[in-house]
Scaffold this motif. Sequence first.
Motif, PDB file in Angstrom:
ATOM      1  N   HIS A 259       0.827  -1.209   0.000  1.00 19.05           N
ATOM      2  CA  HIS A 259       0.000   0.000   0.000  1.00 19.05           C
ATOM      3  C   HIS A 259       0.864   1.263   0.000  1.00 19.05           C
ATOM      4  O   HIS A 259       0.478   2.286  -0.563  1.00 19.05           O
ATOM      5  CB  HIS A 259      -0.924   0.004   1.225  1.00 19.05           C
TER       6      HIS A 259
ATOM      7  N   PRO B 264       1.300   3.499  -4.796  1.00 21.23           N
ATOM      8  CA  PRO B 264       1.004   4.841  -5.307  1.00 21.23           C
ATOM      9  C   PRO B 264       2.257   5.577  -5.803  1.00 21.23           C
ATOM     10  O   PRO B 264       2.176   6.355  -6.755  1.00 21.23           O
ATOM     11  CB  PRO B 264       0.394   5.549  -4.088  1.00 21.23           C
TER      12      PRO B 264
ATOM     13  N   GLY C  50       2.770   4.409  -9.154  1.00 19.17           N
ATOM     14  CA  GLY C  50       1.634   4.615 -10.047  1.00 19.17           C
ATOM     15  C   GLY C  50       1.017   3.320 -10.540  1.00 19.17           C
ATOM     16  O   GLY C  50       0.526   3.245 -11.672  1.00 19.17           O
TER      17      GLY C  50
ATOM     18  N   ARG D  49      -1.396  -0.435  -9.402  1.00 17.25           N
ATOM     19  CA  ARG D  49      -2.396  -0.976  -8.492  1.00 17.25           C
ATOM     20  C   ARG D  49      -2.241  -2.484  -8.429  1.00 17.25           C
ATOM     21  O   ARG D  49      -2.250  -3.159  -9.458  1.00 17.25           O
ATOM     22  CB  ARG D  49      -3.808  -0.617  -8.965  1.00 17.25           C
TER      23      ARG D  49
END
Length: 313
Positions: A220, A224, A227, A229
């Motif tokens: 997690h 980000p 960039g 998921r």
Amino acid sequence: MRAPLQFVLDFFTGGDPVQPSTMSPSTAKVPPAADVQSVATTPQAAKPPSSGDAQGALPQPKTSLWGFTHPAANRHAQLQGITVSFRFERSRRKSIGFLVGADGLVVRAPNWVPLREVDAAVQEKGRWIVAKLQQFKERQTEQFQKAIEWRHGAEVPFLGRTVQLCVLERGVGRVHGQDLAPEQVLPVTVPPCASVTQVRDAAQVWLKKQAKALFEQRLHHFAPLLGVRWQKLSLSSASTRWGSARNDGHIRLNWRLIHLPISQIDYVVVHELAHLREMNHSPRFWETVGEVMPDYAERRKALRQAPVGLKED
């Protein structure tokens, strides 16, 4: 339905390919003779090597789910359905030699033997090579597992330090080691007169629970920044790799990473997440890793030296 593409971080088998600029063949270390299994093959009749043999392009490995990679590999072969990246060297010996050690496979051949004959000899010895490589890795894993004594008071590697294994027998109502701080204890509950195997299994349940929570936290944190998921995390018990990533966002991480310092865990996490952008080990992949972890080379080197299941790595 097309199966998702998977890419493996093969640290148990020597790790991923190194950028050409980061290592030169002249500086690579070869395992000493005392630490290797070797066999020699007599080459075919002498033939003057052509310019194509002497300077031929490096054959690239076909895709496989896992393999064995020498840290100074400069040649590849597909053996028994497994990609083996090995170190090839010219020498004054009279025959083609194969040495299998902790770093992987080293192949040496006389200067006059064409590369096509070297490749043919590697294929001929493929079964022996793969068997020896697997034996080395299994032996190293066994040595690490045996090093932990699964009993009350044992020291267990955890996040780069050690915690004390504290055993509670059901119905006794007390935990050995209550004088220790919680972060210094690995608590397990077992039946009365539990065997060493039962204690080990209970301890590994605790370690895997800690690993799952930590790995999710680090995923997690870094996703980000890259960039990307990720969709799913699974714990792996593989004896040949630290982790893998599929283009559908499924990440697999070896639970034994929990034995290592957080800096090395983070490197594996970033490595796998980077594969969600680049499903390869190209220069662009390493640039992606470096975006969020400029010191990844130092972390990777430390991981190669980790004692978990191997001597490197």
